[in-house]
Write a protein that holds these residues in place. Sequence first.
Motif, PDB file in Angstrom:
ATOM      1  N   ARG A  67     -31.722 -15.028 -29.046  1.00 52.09           N
ATOM      2  CA  ARG A  67     -31.011 -16.176 -28.491  1.00 52.09           C
ATOM      3  C   ARG A  67     -29.883 -15.771 -27.553  1.00 52.09           C
ATOM      4  O   ARG A  67     -29.677 -16.377 -26.510  1.00 52.09           O
ATOM      5  CB  ARG A  67     -30.466 -17.007 -29.643  1.00 52.09           C
ATOM      6  CG  ARG A  67     -29.833 -18.261 -29.169  1.00 52.09           C
ATOM      7  CD  ARG A  67     -29.764 -19.297 -30.250  1.00 52.09           C
ATOM      8  NE  ARG A  67     -29.255 -20.529 -29.673  1.00 52.09           N
ATOM      9  CZ  ARG A  67     -28.801 -21.533 -30.381  1.00 52.09           C
ATOM     10  NH1 ARG A  67     -28.823 -21.454 -31.684  1.00 52.09           N
ATOM     11  NH2 ARG A  67     -28.347 -22.606 -29.793  1.00 52.09           N
ATOM     12  N   TYR A  68     -29.138 -14.723 -27.915  1.00 52.47           N
ATOM     13  CA  TYR A  68     -27.897 -14.448 -27.187  1.00 52.47           C
ATOM     14  C   TYR A  68     -27.897 -13.220 -26.274  1.00 52.47           C
ATOM     15  O   TYR A  68     -27.046 -13.103 -25.424  1.00 52.47           O
ATOM     16  CB  TYR A  68     -26.731 -14.365 -28.169  1.00 52.47           C
ATOM     17  CG  TYR A  68     -26.455 -15.699 -28.816  1.00 52.47           C
ATOM     18  CD1 TYR A  68     -25.923 -16.755 -28.057  1.00 52.47           C
ATOM     19  CD2 TYR A  68     -26.768 -15.935 -30.141  1.00 52.47           C
ATOM     20  CE1 TYR A  68     -25.709 -18.002 -28.622  1.00 52.47           C
ATOM     21  CE2 TYR A  68     -26.546 -17.172 -30.724  1.00 52.47           C
ATOM     22  CZ  TYR A  68     -26.017 -18.200 -29.960  1.00 52.47           C
ATOM     23  OH  TYR A  68     -25.805 -19.426 -30.522  1.00 52.47           O
TER      24      TYR A  68
ATOM     25  N   GLU B 188     -27.942 -28.362 -17.449  1.00 55.76           N
ATOM     26  CA  GLU B 188     -27.086 -27.725 -18.449  1.00 55.76           C
ATOM     27  C   GLU B 188     -27.937 -26.941 -19.457  1.00 55.76           C
ATOM     28  O   GLU B 188     -28.867 -27.511 -20.045  1.00 55.76           O
ATOM     29  CB  GLU B 188     -26.329 -28.802 -19.226  1.00 55.76           C
ATOM     30  CG  GLU B 188     -25.033 -29.241 -18.596  1.00 55.76           C
ATOM     31  CD  GLU B 188     -24.040 -28.098 -18.526  1.00 55.76           C
ATOM     32  OE1 GLU B 188     -23.810 -27.465 -19.574  1.00 55.76           O
ATOM     33  OE2 GLU B 188     -23.523 -27.839 -17.430  1.00 55.76           O
ATOM     34  N   PRO B 189     -27.602 -25.658 -19.677  1.00 47.68           N
ATOM     35  CA  PRO B 189     -28.394 -24.866 -20.634  1.00 47.68           C
ATOM     36  C   PRO B 189     -28.524 -25.523 -22.017  1.00 47.68           C
ATOM     37  O   PRO B 189     -29.620 -25.530 -22.587  1.00 47.68           O
ATOM     38  CB  PRO B 189     -27.623 -23.553 -20.720  1.00 47.68           C
ATOM     39  CG  PRO B 189     -26.945 -23.429 -19.396  1.00 47.68           C
ATOM     40  CD  PRO B 189     -26.602 -24.827 -18.984  1.00 47.68           C
ATOM     41  N   ALA B 190     -27.436 -26.093 -22.515  1.00 49.39           N
ATOM     42  CA  ALA B 190     -27.498 -26.679 -23.860  1.00 49.39           C
ATOM     43  C   ALA B 190     -28.455 -27.877 -23.884  1.00 49.39           C
ATOM     44  O   ALA B 190     -29.216 -28.068 -24.845  1.00 49.39           O
ATOM     45  CB  ALA B 190     -26.102 -27.109 -24.302  1.00 49.39           C
TER      46      ALA B 190
ATOM     47  N   ARG C 204     -30.940 -28.321 -21.773  1.00 48.54           N
ATOM     48  CA  ARG C 204     -32.300 -27.781 -21.594  1.00 48.54           C
ATOM     49  C   ARG C 204     -32.851 -27.285 -22.927  1.00 48.54           C
ATOM     50  O   ARG C 204     -34.021 -27.490 -23.241  1.00 48.54           O
ATOM     51  CB  ARG C 204     -32.283 -26.618 -20.592  1.00 48.54           C
ATOM     52  CG  ARG C 204     -32.211 -27.090 -19.159  1.00 48.54           C
ATOM     53  CD  ARG C 204     -32.200 -25.925 -18.195  1.00 48.54           C
ATOM     54  NE  ARG C 204     -32.436 -26.367 -16.834  1.00 48.54           N
ATOM     55  CZ  ARG C 204     -32.354 -25.586 -15.765  1.00 48.54           C
ATOM     56  NH1 ARG C 204     -32.029 -24.314 -15.904  1.00 48.54           N
ATOM     57  NH2 ARG C 204     -32.594 -26.064 -14.562  1.00 48.54           N
ATOM     58  N   GLU C 205     -31.987 -26.653 -23.693  1.00 45.75           N
ATOM     59  CA  GLU C 205     -32.431 -26.150 -24.994  1.00 45.75           C
ATOM     60  C   GLU C 205     -32.882 -27.314 -25.879  1.00 45.75           C
ATOM     61  O   GLU C 205     -33.916 -27.246 -26.541  1.00 45.75           O
ATOM     62  CB  GLU C 205     -31.307 -25.367 -25.670  1.00 45.75           C
ATOM     63  CG  GLU C 205     -31.736 -24.799 -27.015  1.00 45.75           C
ATOM     64  CD  GLU C 205     -30.702 -23.879 -27.637  1.00 45.75           C
ATOM     65  OE1 GLU C 205     -29.501 -23.995 -27.292  1.00 45.75           O
ATOM     66  OE2 GLU C 205     -31.090 -23.058 -28.478  1.00 45.75           O
ATOM     67  N   LYS C 206     -32.101 -28.385 -25.845  1.00 41.55           N
ATOM     68  CA  LYS C 206     -32.412 -29.540 -26.671  1.00 41.55           C
ATOM     69  C   LYS C 206     -33.752 -30.173 -26.259  1.00 41.55           C
ATOM     70  O   LYS C 206     -34.588 -30.497 -27.081  1.00 41.55           O
ATOM     71  CB  LYS C 206     -31.272 -30.570 -26.543  1.00 41.55           C
ATOM     72  CG  LYS C 206     -31.048 -31.383 -27.789  1.00 41.55           C
ATOM     73  CD  LYS C 206     -29.732 -32.121 -27.746  1.00 41.55           C
ATOM     74  CE  LYS C 206     -29.921 -33.510 -27.184  1.00 41.55           C
ATOM     75  NZ  LYS C 206     -28.649 -34.199 -26.896  1.00 41.55           N
TER      76      LYS C 206
ATOM     77  N   GLN D 262     -35.513 -24.121 -24.973  1.00 39.66           N
ATOM     78  CA  GLN D 262     -34.803 -22.873 -24.680  1.00 39.66           C
ATOM     79  C   GLN D 262     -33.846 -23.118 -23.508  1.00 39.66           C
ATOM     80  O   GLN D 262     -34.141 -23.921 -22.623  1.00 39.66           O
ATOM     81  CB  GLN D 262     -35.819 -21.781 -24.331  1.00 39.66           C
ATOM     82  CG  GLN D 262     -35.317 -20.378 -24.600  1.00 39.66           C
ATOM     83  CD  GLN D 262     -36.437 -19.341 -24.504  1.00 39.66           C
ATOM     84  OE1 GLN D 262     -37.405 -19.391 -25.275  1.00 39.66           O
ATOM     85  NE2 GLN D 262     -36.318 -18.429 -23.575  1.00 39.66           N
ATOM     86  N   ARG D 263     -32.763 -22.353 -23.485  1.00 42.00           N
ATOM     87  CA  ARG D 263     -31.706 -22.587 -22.500  1.00 42.00           C
ATOM     88  C   ARG D 263     -32.151 -22.361 -21.058  1.00 42.00           C
ATOM     89  O   ARG D 263     -31.590 -22.906 -20.133  1.00 42.00           O
ATOM     90  CB  ARG D 263     -30.496 -21.672 -22.799  1.00 42.00           C
ATOM     91  CG  ARG D 263     -29.882 -21.964 -24.152  1.00 42.00           C
ATOM     92  CD  ARG D 263     -28.879 -20.890 -24.543  1.00 42.00           C
ATOM     93  NE  ARG D 263     -27.615 -21.023 -23.845  1.00 42.00           N
ATOM     94  CZ  ARG D 263     -26.626 -21.816 -24.220  1.00 42.00           C
ATOM     95  NH1 ARG D 263     -26.756 -22.537 -25.315  1.00 42.00           N
ATOM     96  NH2 ARG D 263     -25.511 -21.877 -23.540  1.00 42.00           N
ATOM     97  N   ASP D 264     -33.160 -21.515 -20.876  1.00 43.16           N
ATOM     98  CA  ASP D 264     -33.621 -21.237 -19.508  1.00 43.16           C
ATOM     99  C   ASP D 264     -35.012 -21.817 -19.229  1.00 43.16           C
ATOM    100  O   ASP D 264     -35.688 -21.392 -18.298  1.00 43.16           O
ATOM    101  CB  ASP D 264     -33.597 -19.725 -19.229  1.00 43.16           C
ATOM    102  CG  ASP D 264     -34.412 -18.941 -20.245  1.00 43.16           C
ATOM    103  OD1 ASP D 264     -34.870 -19.534 -21.253  1.00 43.16           O
ATOM    104  OD2 ASP D 264     -34.603 -17.731 -20.029  1.00 43.16           O
TER     105      ASP D 264
END
Length: 254
Positions: A10-11, A190-192, A194-196, A200-202
Motif C-alpha cells: 500500500r505505502y 484525489e488518490p483517496a 480513487r481508492e474508494k 487503489q490510489r493510482d
Amino acid sequence: MKRLISWVIRYVPRKYLQLFSHSFLKISVLFYSGKNVSCNVCGKTFRKFLPYGRKARENALCPNCLALERHRLIWLFLQEKTAFFTQGLKVLHVAPEHCFIERFASLPNLDYITGDLESPLAQVKMDIHQIPFADETFDVVFCNHVLEHVHDDIKACREINRVLKNTGWGIIQSPVYDMEVTLEDVSVTEPAEREKLFGQRDHVRKYGRDYAPRLSQSGLNVQENDFVKTLSEEAIKKFALPPNEILYFCTKGK
Ligand SMILES: [Zn+2]
C-alpha cells in the motif's frame, strides 16, 4: 507477515518495490521450503507460497521469482496453447513483470523488448498512448495490470493493435470485478477517492464484465479464454492458480 505485506504494497511506491522486493523475499525462501506447491515459472517448490495483496491472499507469491497466481497461469497457457517458447517472435512487454523479464530475455527464439513509462526494469521509456514503434512491428504484446492505470485505455489498445503484425497476438490482463459495467469517472483525481471508487490510489477505473467488448472498441479482437477451467484440480492446487481468472487473449483486428 500478511499485515506487513499489505502495508508494504500500500505505502511503498511501486518502482521501489520492483527494485528491492526481490532481495527481501529471497530471505523468506528459507522459511517456506517444502514440496506442497510448485512454481512453474522458476521451477522451485515450497511448503506454500507467500501471502500477497492489499487484502492479502494466502498462497499467492513465489518467494523465489515473485510470480503470482496469474503469472503461473499465463506461463502455463503460453506453454500449452502457444508456440511462444519455440517460434521466432518479436515481443513487446509493457510494464514487464519481474518474474518474466530474465526468463523471456534469455529465450533464444525471442527478440524481446520491454517498455514502460516509469518502471526501472524496462528498457524503453514509453507512453502506451503513443507506442514508439512502427505499425506491425511485433508478433506478441503483453500488457498486464496496466490499463486500469492509464488515462485512455481504448487509445492504448488501439496502439497495441497498431504495432501488432497481422498474425500478432497478445495478452492484456487487468483486475476485472464482478459487476456489469466498468466504473469510470475522469473527474475523480484525489488518490483517496480513487481508492474508494476504483480499489487503489493510482487506478483510474474499475473494470466490469464488459472488459473484453470495451477493449474491442479499439479494433483489437479480444477473446475471453477460460483456459484455467480446462485444467485439473490437482494442477490448480499444485501451482496455486487463480481458479476463475479469464485470460484476455487478443489478436490483431482492423
Ligand atoms: Zn517462482
